[in-house]
Design an enzyme around this catalytic site. Structure first.
Site, PDB file in Angstrom:
ATOM      1  N   ASP A   3     -70.709  64.194  79.715  1.00 52.04           N
ATOM      2  CA  ASP A   3     -70.245  62.934  79.117  1.00 52.04           C
ATOM      3  C   ASP A   3     -69.444  63.200  77.848  1.00 52.04           C
ATOM      4  O   ASP A   3     -69.963  63.725  76.868  1.00 52.04           O
ATOM      5  CB  ASP A   3     -71.465  62.065  78.783  1.00 52.04           C
ATOM      6  CG  ASP A   3     -71.069  60.717  78.194  1.00 52.04           C
ATOM      7  OD1 ASP A   3     -71.056  59.731  78.961  1.00 52.04           O
ATOM      8  OD2 ASP A   3     -70.777  60.653  76.984  1.00 52.04           O
TER       9      ASP A   3
ATOM     10  N   TYR B  46     -64.363  61.476  70.968  1.00 53.62           N
ATOM     11  CA  TYR B  46     -65.126  62.665  70.569  1.00 53.62           C
ATOM     12  C   TYR B  46     -64.190  63.836  70.242  1.00 53.62           C
ATOM     13  O   TYR B  46     -64.637  64.857  69.715  1.00 53.62           O
ATOM     14  CB  TYR B  46     -66.096  63.112  71.676  1.00 53.62           C
ATOM     15  CG  TYR B  46     -67.140  62.094  72.092  1.00 53.62           C
ATOM     16  CD1 TYR B  46     -67.328  60.909  71.378  1.00 53.62           C
ATOM     17  CD2 TYR B  46     -67.949  62.327  73.203  1.00 53.62           C
ATOM     18  CE1 TYR B  46     -68.277  59.986  71.785  1.00 53.62           C
ATOM     19  CE2 TYR B  46     -68.900  61.402  73.600  1.00 53.62           C
ATOM     20  CZ  TYR B  46     -69.058  60.234  72.904  1.00 53.62           C
ATOM     21  OH  TYR B  46     -69.997  59.330  73.311  1.00 53.62           O
TER      22      TYR B  46
ATOM     23  N   LYS C 222     -64.184  58.225  78.068  1.00 50.38           N
ATOM     24  CA  LYS C 222     -64.087  56.836  77.596  1.00 50.38           C
ATOM     25  C   LYS C 222     -62.789  56.610  76.832  1.00 50.38           C
ATOM     26  O   LYS C 222     -62.332  57.491  76.104  1.00 50.38           O
ATOM     27  CB  LYS C 222     -65.269  56.505  76.670  1.00 50.38           C
ATOM     28  CG  LYS C 222     -66.618  56.948  77.216  1.00 50.38           C
ATOM     29  CD  LYS C 222     -67.767  56.663  76.281  1.00 50.38           C
ATOM     30  CE  LYS C 222     -69.012  57.427  76.724  1.00 50.38           C
ATOM     31  NZ  LYS C 222     -69.084  58.809  76.211  1.00 50.38           N
TER      32      LYS C 222
ATOM     33  N   HIS D 159     -64.907  52.070  75.747  1.00 55.88           N
ATOM     34  CA  HIS D 159     -65.934  52.636  74.868  1.00 55.88           C
ATOM     35  C   HIS D 159     -66.668  51.576  74.042  1.00 55.88           C
ATOM     36  O   HIS D 159     -67.833  51.754  73.703  1.00 55.88           O
ATOM     37  CB  HIS D 159     -65.276  53.669  73.939  1.00 55.88           C
ATOM     38  CG  HIS D 159     -66.206  54.693  73.387  1.00 55.88           C
ATOM     39  ND1 HIS D 159     -65.811  55.977  73.103  1.00 55.88           N
ATOM     40  CD2 HIS D 159     -67.518  54.649  73.080  1.00 55.88           C
ATOM     41  CE1 HIS D 159     -66.851  56.666  72.631  1.00 55.88           C
ATOM     42  NE2 HIS D 159     -67.893  55.877  72.606  1.00 55.88           N
TER      43      HIS D 159
END
Lengths: 170, 68
Positions: free
Chosen positions: A44, A49, A74, A107
């Site tokens: 994930d 990120y 996302k 997200h």
């Protein structure tokens, strides 16, 4: 591994490995390699990120078949319009270096959800994404999206812990 | 996992990854599940997604980029 079946028929491992707050690309790549070695088959990540490149490298360099790995990423809020979402999806695919993403999520529940969701539906039809969903949506926000679109989200990824059990949302 | 939820633990330490993976050979009984249930504080460990100040501080820049 145990699997759950999503509402679109795709199977997803029930235990996965997340790389939130691992911005160092070398550390992230090694972590994902180690996770795949350990037996994790769900990875994930997210555009926010800032480690999709590292995740993709570890997956592409792994001896585990791509089809046996379930990759979630996302779209970030700054791409939540129809046009920007299309670009964001392609950016994620390019950074990951993958032909498809197993699950792609909006997200956060802000911005032009309707436009971004339409872009996800089109990318799913084009085979770029297998399953589409959302993250951090409250029950009423999820209900609104379901009322608005013929394609229901296959996932709502939310915070759940012993201290925040979210019985209503789950 | 006994609630049917997909879970995604994070670690950069291989030993902890292995520990976190080691969840398929036991079950919590009803009493344990009830005990776990009693720990709920109904409070996010991160932030309240309905709090305008939190939204502005975390998403303000991104939402501004969206408007331009």
């Amino acid at each position: 591994m145990q699997y759950v079946t999503l509402n679109d028929g795709h199977k997803m491992p029930q235990l996965g490995f997340g790389v939130f707050q691992v911005p160092d690309l070398n550390v992230a790549e090694e972590a994902v390699s180690d996770a795949l070695d350990t037996g994790y088959r769900l990875i994930d990540t997210a555009a926010a990120y800032a480690n999709e490149e590292a995740v993709g490298k570890a997956i592409n360099n792994s001896s585990v078949d791509r089809d046996d790995i379930f990759v979630t990423s996302k779209l970030w809020v700054d791409h939540f319009t129809y046009e920007k979402a299309k670009q964001g999806i392609d950016d994620s695919l390019n950074k990951l270096g993958l032909d498809y993403i197993d699950l792609y999520l909006l997200h956060q529940p802000y911005g032009d959800i309707a436009g971004a969701w339409r872009a996800l539906i089109e990318a799913q039809k084009a085979g770029k994404i297998k399953s589409i969903g959302v993250s951090n949506f409250a029950p009423d926000q999820l209900m609104n999206l379901e009322l608005m679109s013929d394609v229901k989200p296959a996932m709502n990824q939310i915070e759940v812990s012993p201290w925040f059990q979210e019985h209503d949302a789950v | 996992m006994q609630r049917g939820i997909v879970v995604i633990p994070k670690s950069v330490h291989k030993a902890r990854m292995a520990e976190n993976f080691n969840v398929f050979d036991f079950n919590l009984d009803d009493d344990d599940m009830k005990l776990m249930s009693s720990l709920d504080k109904n409070e996010s460990q991160f932030f309240d997604h309905r709090d305008p100040a939190a939204i502005e501080s975390i998403f303000g820049q991104s939402l501004k980029a969206l408007r331009n």
